[in-house]
Design a protein around this motif. Structure first.
Motif, PDB file in Angstrom:
ATOM      1  N   ARG A   1       0.629   7.498   1.717  1.00 11.73           N
ATOM      2  CA  ARG A   1       0.458   5.584   2.440  1.00 11.73           C
ATOM      3  C   ARG A   1       1.981   5.329   2.251  1.00 11.73           C
ATOM      4  O   ARG A   1       2.664   5.191   1.364  1.00 11.73           O
TER       5      ARG A   1
ATOM      6  N   GLN B   1      -4.405   9.692   7.815  1.00 14.13           N
ATOM      7  CA  GLN B   1      -4.710   7.874   8.394  1.00 14.13           C
ATOM      8  C   GLN B   1      -3.985   6.830   8.891  1.00 14.13           C
ATOM      9  O   GLN B   1      -2.831   6.759   9.195  1.00 14.13           O
TER      10      GLN B   1
ATOM     11  N   VAL C   1      -0.627   0.128   8.055  1.00 14.61           N
ATOM     12  CA  VAL C   1      -0.190   1.429   6.907  1.00 14.61           C
ATOM     13  C   VAL C   1      -0.571   2.387   7.616  1.00 14.61           C
ATOM     14  O   VAL C   1      -1.945   3.420   8.274  1.00 14.61           O
TER      15      VAL C   1
ATOM     16  N   GLY D   1      -0.954   7.291   6.648  1.00 12.34           N
ATOM     17  CA  GLY D   1      -1.514   8.113   5.371  1.00 12.34           C
ATOM     18  C   GLY D   1      -1.462   9.940   5.529  1.00 12.34           C
ATOM     19  O   GLY D   1      -2.073   9.761   6.801  1.00 12.34           O
TER      20      GLY D   1
ATOM     21  N   TYR E   1      -9.464   1.388   8.028  1.00 13.87           N
ATOM     22  CA  TYR E   1      -8.650   2.581   8.086  1.00 13.87           C
ATOM     23  C   TYR E   1      -9.544   3.666   8.399  1.00 13.87           C
ATOM     24  O   TYR E   1     -10.822   3.464   8.173  1.00 13.87           O
TER      25      TYR E   1
ATOM     26  N   GLN F   1       3.369   1.753   4.370  1.00 16.37           N
ATOM     27  CA  GLN F   1       2.963   0.322   5.690  1.00 16.37           C
ATOM     28  C   GLN F   1       4.140   0.018   6.219  1.00 16.37           C
ATOM     29  O   GLN F   1       5.947  -0.368   5.622  1.00 16.37           O
TER      30      GLN F   1
ATOM     31  N   TRP G   1       0.643  -1.505  -0.347  1.00 20.34           N
ATOM     32  CA  TRP G   1       0.230  -0.213  -0.206  1.00 20.34           C
ATOM     33  C   TRP G   1       1.089   1.162  -0.462  1.00 20.34           C
ATOM     34  O   TRP G   1      -0.140   2.312  -0.113  1.00 20.34           O
ATOM     35  N   SER G   2       2.250   1.502  -0.014  1.00 19.12           N
ATOM     36  CA  SER G   2       2.696   1.966   0.215  1.00 19.12           C
ATOM     37  C   SER G   2       3.181   2.628  -1.255  1.00 19.12           C
ATOM     38  O   SER G   2       3.202   2.439  -2.111  1.00 19.12           O
TER      39      SER G   2
END
Length: 241
Positions: A87, A132, A94, A96, A143, A89, A44-45
């Motif tokens: 974001r 987030q 995660v 963000g 999230y 991870q 998710w980065s």
């Protein structure tokens, strides 16, 4: 004894004697470990950009300063806009930051309980700046978010009998927001999600060219969105042993 039979017997004895030596000379086959199974995980980065759309209801309460409560109404409607964020991870966690801007059409009105007027509220735009924190199960992310909100609002007062506009005021209002979302990565760089946001707005004294001239207006917004994001960079699906 026949000479040919004698030669055959000698050859058979020689072959029998050489067989163990030949077997010993054959090297044992080396053991090779089977390759481990590789499970794909979703990363998710990175930076992302996306669009969103949905609907909302903004609860508005009007109090005529020095007179009392005029009433309340729900300003409802649709919204569409976009978001951009980043974001990173760490394990399954995660984190963000995100900025979001939307056009909106949330409107509603009610008859005043004190005067022969109709009060109307409208939100035509809003922006959110949030942080987030989420938890990922591979390509599924849940999230929570929170931060600051800014809203473009318009307030109008109409004559209840004729419908004539008696006064209006445009306002930029600041507040806070909290929310939560669920996002699904359906392709290496694409994700689809749903999100809920609640916007808290500070009470605001709004002045009209009327008597009474000032209303204290309290407002908050409940909103549901569908979001589509594109993450920049390749290699979002990673391998793991």
């Amino acid at each position: 004894m026949n000479k040919n039979l004698l030669l055959a017997a000698v050859s058979l004895v020689a072959l029998s004697a050489a067989a163990p030596a030949l077997a010993a000379d054959l090297a044992a086959r080396p053991y090779t470990k089977a390759p481990a199974m590789v499970a794909a995980i979703y990363d998710w980065s990175g930076f992302y950009i996306g669009i969103n759309g949905g609907g909302a209801s903004a609860r508005s309460t009007w109090d005529a300063v020095g007179f009392g409560r005029e009433g309340s109404h729900d300003a409802t409607g649709g919204t569409v806009g976009g978001q951009i964020g980043y974001r990173w991870q760490s394990g399954q966690w995660v984190f963000g930051v995100e900025g979001q801007g939307n056009w909106a059409d949330f409107s509603g009105d009610n008859l005043s309980s004190l005067f022969a007027t109709r009060n109307r509220s409208k939100i035509d735009s809003f922006g959110l700046i949030t942080g987030q924190v989420g938890y990922a199960w591979n390509n599924v992310l849940v999230y929570a978010k929170g931060g600051a909100a800014v809203v473009g609002a318009k307030y109008e007062v109409f004559d209840a009998a004729s419908g004539a506009l008696l006064g209006s005021n445009d306002q930029t209002r600041w507040g806070g927001t909290i929310g939560a979302g669920l996002e699904y990565g359906f392709a290496p760089n694409w994700s689809l999600g749903i999100e809920y946001n609640h916007i808290f707005l500070q009470d605001k004294d709004v002045t009209f060219a009327l008597v009474p001239s000032t209303d204290r207006i309290r407002q908050d917004v409940d909103m549901g969105l569908v979001r589509l994001n594109y993450k920049f960079g390749a290699g979002q699906m990673l391998g793991r042993y």
